[in-house]
Write an enzyme that holds these catalytic residues in place. Structure first.
Site, PDB file in Angstrom:
ATOM      1  N   ARG A 153      -0.439   2.064  12.825  1.00  0.00           N
ATOM      2  CA  ARG A 153      -1.059   1.063  12.278  1.00  0.00           C
ATOM      3  C   ARG A 153      -1.046   0.627  10.844  1.00  0.00           C
ATOM      4  O   ARG A 153      -1.637  -0.046  10.588  1.00  0.00           O
ATOM      5  CB  ARG A 153      -2.819   1.534  12.587  1.00  0.00           C
ATOM      6  CG  ARG A 153      -3.394   1.654  13.929  1.00  0.00           C
ATOM      7  CD  ARG A 153      -4.646   2.161  14.002  1.00  0.00           C
ATOM      8  NE  ARG A 153      -4.785   3.375  13.214  1.00  0.00           N
ATOM      9  CZ  ARG A 153      -5.638   3.453  12.309  1.00  0.00           C
ATOM     10  NH1 ARG A 153      -6.471   2.880  11.992  1.00  0.00           N
ATOM     11  NH2 ARG A 153      -5.816   4.829  11.638  1.00  0.00           N
ATOM     12  N   HIS A 154      -0.066   1.546  10.283  1.00  0.00           N
ATOM     13  CA  HIS A 154      -0.120   1.297   8.975  1.00  0.00           C
ATOM     14  C   HIS A 154       1.413   1.248   8.212  1.00  0.00           C
ATOM     15  O   HIS A 154       2.406   1.751   8.786  1.00  0.00           O
ATOM     16  CB  HIS A 154      -0.398   2.753   7.936  1.00  0.00           C
ATOM     17  CG  HIS A 154      -2.022   2.675   8.350  1.00  0.00           C
ATOM     18  ND1 HIS A 154      -2.625   3.593   9.183  1.00  0.00           N
ATOM     19  CD2 HIS A 154      -2.905   2.335   7.233  1.00  0.00           C
ATOM     20  CE1 HIS A 154      -3.899   3.623   8.802  1.00  0.00           C
ATOM     21  NE2 HIS A 154      -4.348   2.907   7.899  1.00  0.00           N
TER      22      HIS A 154
ATOM     23  N   GLU B 167      -9.647  -1.480  14.025  1.00  0.00           N
ATOM     24  CA  GLU B 167     -10.110  -2.471  12.993  1.00  0.00           C
ATOM     25  C   GLU B 167      -9.059  -3.284  12.883  1.00  0.00           C
ATOM     26  O   GLU B 167      -7.674  -3.011  12.542  1.00  0.00           O
ATOM     27  CB  GLU B 167     -10.285  -1.601  11.591  1.00  0.00           C
ATOM     28  CG  GLU B 167     -10.448  -2.583  10.556  1.00  0.00           C
ATOM     29  CD  GLU B 167     -10.391  -1.852   9.205  1.00  0.00           C
ATOM     30  OE1 GLU B 167     -10.808  -0.589   8.903  1.00  0.00           O
ATOM     31  OE2 GLU B 167     -10.054  -2.606   8.024  1.00  0.00           O
TER      32      GLU B 167
ATOM     33  N   GLU C  51       0.610   4.074   0.976  1.00  0.00           N
ATOM     34  CA  GLU C  51      -0.091   5.143   1.784  1.00  0.00           C
ATOM     35  C   GLU C  51       0.915   6.025   2.530  1.00  0.00           C
ATOM     36  O   GLU C  51       1.913   5.456   3.296  1.00  0.00           O
ATOM     37  CB  GLU C  51      -1.024   4.454   2.816  1.00  0.00           C
ATOM     38  CG  GLU C  51      -2.061   3.817   2.322  1.00  0.00           C
ATOM     39  CD  GLU C  51      -3.006   3.020   3.288  1.00  0.00           C
ATOM     40  OE1 GLU C  51      -4.086   2.635   3.437  1.00  0.00           O
ATOM     41  OE2 GLU C  51      -2.154   2.134   4.122  1.00  0.00           O
TER      42      GLU C  51
ATOM     43  N   ARG D  14      -1.470  -6.205  12.332  1.00  0.00           N
ATOM     44  CA  ARG D  14      -2.589  -5.728  13.227  1.00  0.00           C
ATOM     45  C   ARG D  14      -3.097  -6.612  14.331  1.00  0.00           C
ATOM     46  O   ARG D  14      -3.336  -6.340  15.406  1.00  0.00           O
ATOM     47  CB  ARG D  14      -3.546  -5.164  12.190  1.00  0.00           C
ATOM     48  CG  ARG D  14      -3.616  -4.139  11.252  1.00  0.00           C
ATOM     49  CD  ARG D  14      -4.197  -2.598  11.902  1.00  0.00           C
ATOM     50  NE  ARG D  14      -3.914  -1.834  11.141  1.00  0.00           N
ATOM     51  CZ  ARG D  14      -4.834  -1.179  10.294  1.00  0.00           C
ATOM     52  NH1 ARG D  14      -5.983  -1.408  10.551  1.00  0.00           N
ATOM     53  NH2 ARG D  14      -4.587  -0.187   9.451  1.00  0.00           N
TER      54      ARG D  14
ATOM     55  N   ARG E 226       0.935  -1.306   0.082  1.00  0.00           N
ATOM     56  CA  ARG E 226      -0.125   0.065  -0.024  1.00  0.00           C
ATOM     57  C   ARG E 226       0.795   1.257  -0.053  1.00  0.00           C
ATOM     58  O   ARG E 226       1.507   1.439   0.953  1.00  0.00           O
ATOM     59  CB  ARG E 226      -1.053   0.061   1.319  1.00  0.00           C
ATOM     60  CG  ARG E 226      -1.887  -1.204   1.453  1.00  0.00           C
ATOM     61  CD  ARG E 226      -3.264  -1.086   0.852  1.00  0.00           C
ATOM     62  NE  ARG E 226      -3.905  -2.210   0.594  1.00  0.00           N
ATOM     63  CZ  ARG E 226      -4.845  -2.363   1.693  1.00  0.00           C
ATOM     64  NH1 ARG E 226      -5.459  -1.583   2.548  1.00  0.00           N
ATOM     65  NH2 ARG E 226      -5.715  -3.751   1.359  1.00  0.00           N
TER      66      ARG E 226
ATOM     67  N   SER F  64     -11.271  -6.481   7.608  1.00  0.00           N
ATOM     68  CA  SER F  64     -12.436  -6.060   6.886  1.00  0.00           C
ATOM     69  C   SER F  64     -13.247  -7.043   5.967  1.00  0.00           C
ATOM     70  O   SER F  64     -12.300  -7.825   5.391  1.00  0.00           O
ATOM     71  CB  SER F  64     -11.881  -4.671   6.063  1.00  0.00           C
ATOM     72  OG  SER F  64     -12.820  -3.905   5.674  1.00  0.00           O
TER      73      SER F  64
HETATM   74  P1  ATP Z   1      -7.593   1.330   7.477  1.00  0.00           P
HETATM   75  O1  ATP Z   1      -8.996   2.131   7.388  1.00  0.00           O
HETATM   76  O2  ATP Z   1      -7.279   0.837   8.892  1.00  0.00           O
HETATM   77  O3  ATP Z   1      -6.373   2.038   7.030  1.00  0.00           O
HETATM   78  P2  ATP Z   1      -8.325  -0.264   5.454  1.00  0.00           P
HETATM   79  O4  ATP Z   1      -9.737  -0.107   5.319  1.00  0.00           O
HETATM   80  O5  ATP Z   1      -7.395   0.321   4.342  1.00  0.00           O
HETATM   81  O6  ATP Z   1      -7.709  -0.079   6.763  1.00  0.00           O
HETATM   82  P3  ATP Z   1      -8.410  -2.780   4.308  1.00  0.00           P
HETATM   83  O7  ATP Z   1      -8.251  -2.432   2.765  1.00  0.00           O
HETATM   84  O8  ATP Z   1      -9.914  -2.993   4.319  1.00  0.00           O
HETATM   85  O9  ATP Z   1      -8.162  -1.856   5.215  1.00  0.00           O
HETATM   86  O10 ATP Z   1      -7.612  -3.836   4.292  1.00  0.00           O
HETATM   87  C1  ATP Z   1      -7.940  -5.183   5.263  1.00  0.00           C
HETATM   88  C2  ATP Z   1      -7.016  -5.163   6.557  1.00  0.00           C
HETATM   89  O11 ATP Z   1      -5.698  -5.334   6.374  1.00  0.00           O
HETATM   90  C3  ATP Z   1      -7.416  -4.093   7.581  1.00  0.00           C
HETATM   91  O12 ATP Z   1      -8.338  -4.461   8.285  1.00  0.00           O
HETATM   92  C4  ATP Z   1      -6.061  -4.220   8.383  1.00  0.00           C
HETATM   93  O13 ATP Z   1      -6.146  -5.179   9.257  1.00  0.00           O
HETATM   94  C5  ATP Z   1      -5.081  -4.484   7.144  1.00  0.00           C
HETATM   95  N1  ATP Z   1      -4.379  -3.225   6.853  1.00  0.00           N
HETATM   96  C6  ATP Z   1      -5.008  -2.502   5.977  1.00  0.00           C
HETATM   97  N2  ATP Z   1      -4.110  -1.568   5.637  1.00  0.00           N
HETATM   98  C7  ATP Z   1      -2.781  -1.620   6.424  1.00  0.00           C
HETATM   99  C8  ATP Z   1      -1.670  -1.081   6.452  1.00  0.00           C
HETATM  100  N3  ATP Z   1      -1.314  -0.007   5.723  1.00  0.00           N
HETATM  101  N4  ATP Z   1      -0.659  -1.729   7.422  1.00  0.00           N
HETATM  102  C9  ATP Z   1      -1.011  -2.643   7.962  1.00  0.00           C
HETATM  103  N5  ATP Z   1      -2.402  -3.414   7.985  1.00  0.00           N
HETATM  104  C10 ATP Z   1      -3.138  -2.857   7.317  1.00  0.00           C
END
Ligand code: ATP
Length: 470
Positions: A250-251, A393, A244, A444, A242, A396
Site C-alpha cells: 500500500r505504500h 484507508e 517511509e 490507493r 514519503r 484521510s
Molecule cells: P497510512 O496510515 O495508510 O500509511 P497515512 O495515515 O500516512 O496512511 P496520510 O498521511 O493521511 O496517510 O495521507 C493521506 C492519503 O495519502 C492516505 O489516505 C493514502 O491514500 C495516501 N498515502 C499515504 N501514504 C502513502 C504512501 N506511502 N503511498 C501511497 N499512498 C499513500
C-alpha cells in the site's frame, strides 16, 4: 519489402467494424503473434487493448506482395511496430483470439516502422496470465510484478496496464471536473521546501544550495495557507514524497496526492458529504465509461465487483472500536487501527451495511497531526475522518485548527519546533476562516477501486525503498 503510400488515412483498430466491410484501410500496431500455415500467414496486430487478425496469402496476385515480402513479414519479431494496408472483410466465424472478432484484414501491403529485438525480457503473452493461472496448466506462464516493473515499458503494453492507466486518467479527469463544478480551483504548491512539511521522520532531505530543505510530504500547510489567502475552495493533484522505509503493498515513497481544502459553514461533515458524493459519482462514472477496462482487470486478478451505498455510511471511531471488541479484538480505546483491524472492520461493516465504502469519523487526538481540530466536547477525540474502501484507508482528512493561539499551544504540546513552520503559523495571525479538507492517494484509489494486489500497479514508474529505476 512492399512499401505503402499514405493515400489512405490512418485508421485505429478500435474504430473498425463490420460497417467497414470491403474498405481499404491503413492501420498501425505491434506484432502480437504470427502463425504461418505454409501458404497463409495469420498475424495479430495489437494497438493498446485492441487486436485485429490480419491475413496474408502467399503469392496471391491481388496483393502484389512477393514471396520475399511474405517471408520478411513472417520473420518480423513480435512487438515490432508495423503498418498494414489491407481490405477489411467480415468473418464467417468469430476470431476468438482478438478483440475485433467479426472482421479481419486481408493484407495488401505493409511497412515495418520499428523492429523489436527477438529476445524480450518478458513477452506480452506470458504477462497475460496471473500466478494463480500459471498453476492450472504448464502451458500458462506468468510474470512476477517485480519483473514487470523492471521491464515497465513492455509491461505498460499489457492489457492490464493499458486498462489501469486509462482508468487512472478517467479518475483524474472526473475529480478535476467534479471539483471545479463545485467551485474549487486547482492550485500547485511547492514540492521543494525549507524544513519538514509536516514534521516527523518520513522526510527526504535535500541540499538546497548548501541549506537544508526537503521534498514535501503533502501540500497540507500550503493548501491551508491558500485558504487563508482567501481562495475558498482549492484542490491540488501533485507528487507527494514519503521516506517511509516500509515494503508493503500500500505504500510508495512517491505517490500522487489528490488534496482538497475548503471553508466550512457549520461542520466538517460538509466536506465528508461532498467527498463521499464525489467518490460515489466517480465510481459510477468509471463503471460505465470504463466497463471494458474494469472487466479486464477484475477477471485478470479475479476480484469481486465493488459494492457501495449511494447514501453516506459513517461509523465513529468509538463505535468502530466497540465493533472490533464485540468481534473478539482485545484493544485499547485510543490507539489507531492496525492494517488487520481495518480489514476486519471492512468485513464487519460490509456485513452490516452492504458496502465496501464507508467513513470513520472522530479519531483520537493522539493519532492525528498537530493541526487537527480537537473536539471541544471531549478532548480525547478530533474532528477528523478517514474513508475506507475494501477494508483499507484511501483518504484521510479533518477540520483544521484556525485559531493562532490554539495552534501554537498544540505545536508546543506536541514538541514541534515552531521556527520550522514559522511561515505557516504566522499566516494564522491575520485571521483564518473555519476550514477542513482531505488528502487521498491516487494509487490507493486505483488499488482499492479495482482490487489490485499491489499499489505499484497503479503508478507508471513506481518508487519504493528498493526501486529508483526505471
Ligand atoms: P497510512 O496510515 O495508510 O500509511 P497515512 O495515515 O500516512 O496512511 P496520510 O498521511 O493521511 O496517510 O495521507 C493521506 C492519503 O495519502 C492516505 O489516505 C493514502 O491514500 C495516501 N498515502 C499515504 N501514504 C502513502 C504512501 N506511502 N503511498 C501511497 N499512498 C499513500
Amino acid at each position: 519489402m512492399q512499401s505503402i503510400t499514405n493515400m489512405h488515412p490512418l485508421s485505429e483498430i478500435k474504430n473498425l467494424s463490420t460497417a467497414d466491410n470491403q474498405a481499404v484501410v491503413r492501420v498501425r500496431g505491434r506484432v502480437f503473434s504470427k502463425k504461418d500455415c505454409g501458404r497463409v500467414l495469420f498475424l495479430i496486430l495489437r494497438d493498446g487493448i485492441d487486436t485485429l487478425q490480419a491475413v496474408l496469402v502467399k503469392n496471391k496476385e491481388t496483393t502484389q506482395l512477393s514471396i520475399e515480402d511474405y517471408n520478411l513479414l513472417r520473420k518480423n519479431e513480435n512487438e515490432s511496430f508495423i503498418e498494414l494496408l489491407g481490405q477489411v472483410y467480415c468473418t464467417e466465424k468469430p476470431v476468438l483470439a482478438c478483440s475485433q472478432q467479426s472482421i479481419e484484414l486481408a493484407i495488401t501491403g505493409y511497412k515495418v516502422l520499428s523492429r523489436s529485438v527477438l529476445d524480450l525480457p518478458i513477452t506480452l503473452k506470458e504477462a497475460a496470465f496471473t500466478d494463480d493461472k500459471k498453476n492450472e496448466s504448464h502451458l500458462f506462464s506468468s510474470v512476477h510484478y517485480v519483473k514487470r516493473l523492471d521491464n515497465r515499458v513492455l509491461d505498460l503494453r499489457t492489457d492490464i496496464a493499458q486498462a489501469i492507466f486509462r482508468i487512472n486518467d478517467g479518475i483524474l479527469f472526473h475529480i478535476q471536473h467534479y471539483l471545479r463544478g463545485y467551485g474549487f480551483i486547482e492550485i500547485k504548491t511547492p514540492k521543494l521546501i525549507g524544513g519538514a512539511s509536516e514534521g516527523g521522520a518520513d522526510v527526504f532531505k535535500v541540499d538546497y544550495f548548501g541549506k537544508p530543505a526537503c521534498l514535501a510530504q503533502s501540500p497540507q500547510l500550503y493548501k491551508q495557507m491558500a485558504i487563508i489567502g482567501d481562495f475558498k475552495r482549492v484542490f491540488e493533484v501533485g507528487p507527494v514524497f514519503r521516506a517511509e522505509n516500509s515494503d508493503t503493498n500500500r505504500h510508495l515513497t512517491e505517490f500522487i496526492g489528490v488534496d482538497l481544502e475548503m471553508v466550512i459553514d457549520q461542520s466538517y461533515m460538509e466536506v465528508v458529504h461532498l467527498v463521499y458524493q464525489l467518490l460515489v459519482d466517480l465510481f459510477d462514472a468509471l463503471n460505465i465509461k470504463y466497463n471494458r477496462e474494469v472487466d479486464i482487470i477484475q477477471s485478470f486478478f479475479d476480484v469481486p465487483a465493488l459494492t457501495f451505498s449511494p447514501e453516506l455510511v459513517v461509523v465513529t471511531f468509538a463505535d468502530a472500536v466497540a465493533l472490533l471488541k464485540a468481534h473478539g479484538q482485545d484493544r485499547e480505546d485510543l490507539t489507531d487501527f492496525s492494517t488487520e483491524e481495518e480489514k476486519q472492520l471492512g468485513i464487519i461493516v460490509k456485513e452490516k451495511y452492504h458496502t465496501d465504502l464507508y467513513v470513520i469519523t472522530g479519531y483520537p487526538s493522539s493519532v492525528r497531526p498537530f493541526y487537527t481540530m480537537v473536539d471541544t466536547r471531549d478532548g480525547r477525540y478530533t474532528h477528523s475522518y478517514d474513508f475506507m474502501l475494501r477494508g483499507a484507508e484511501i483518504l484521510s482528512g479533518a477540520q483544521r485548527i484556525d485559531d493562532y493561539n490554539m495552534l501554537c499551544k498544540r505545536v508546543a504540546a506536541l514538541g514541534i519546533e515552531p521556527n520550522s513552520i514559522a511561515h505557516y503559523l504566522n499566516a494564522f495571525k491575520y485571521g483564518a476562516p473555519p476550514h477542513a479538507g482531505v488528502g487521498m492517494g491516487l494509487e490507493r484509489i486505483l488499488k482499492y477501486f479495482l482490487g489490485l494486489p499491489d499499489v505499484r500497479y497503479g503508478n507508471l514508474f513506481p518508487r519504493d525503498p528498493k526501486r529508483l529505476h526505471p
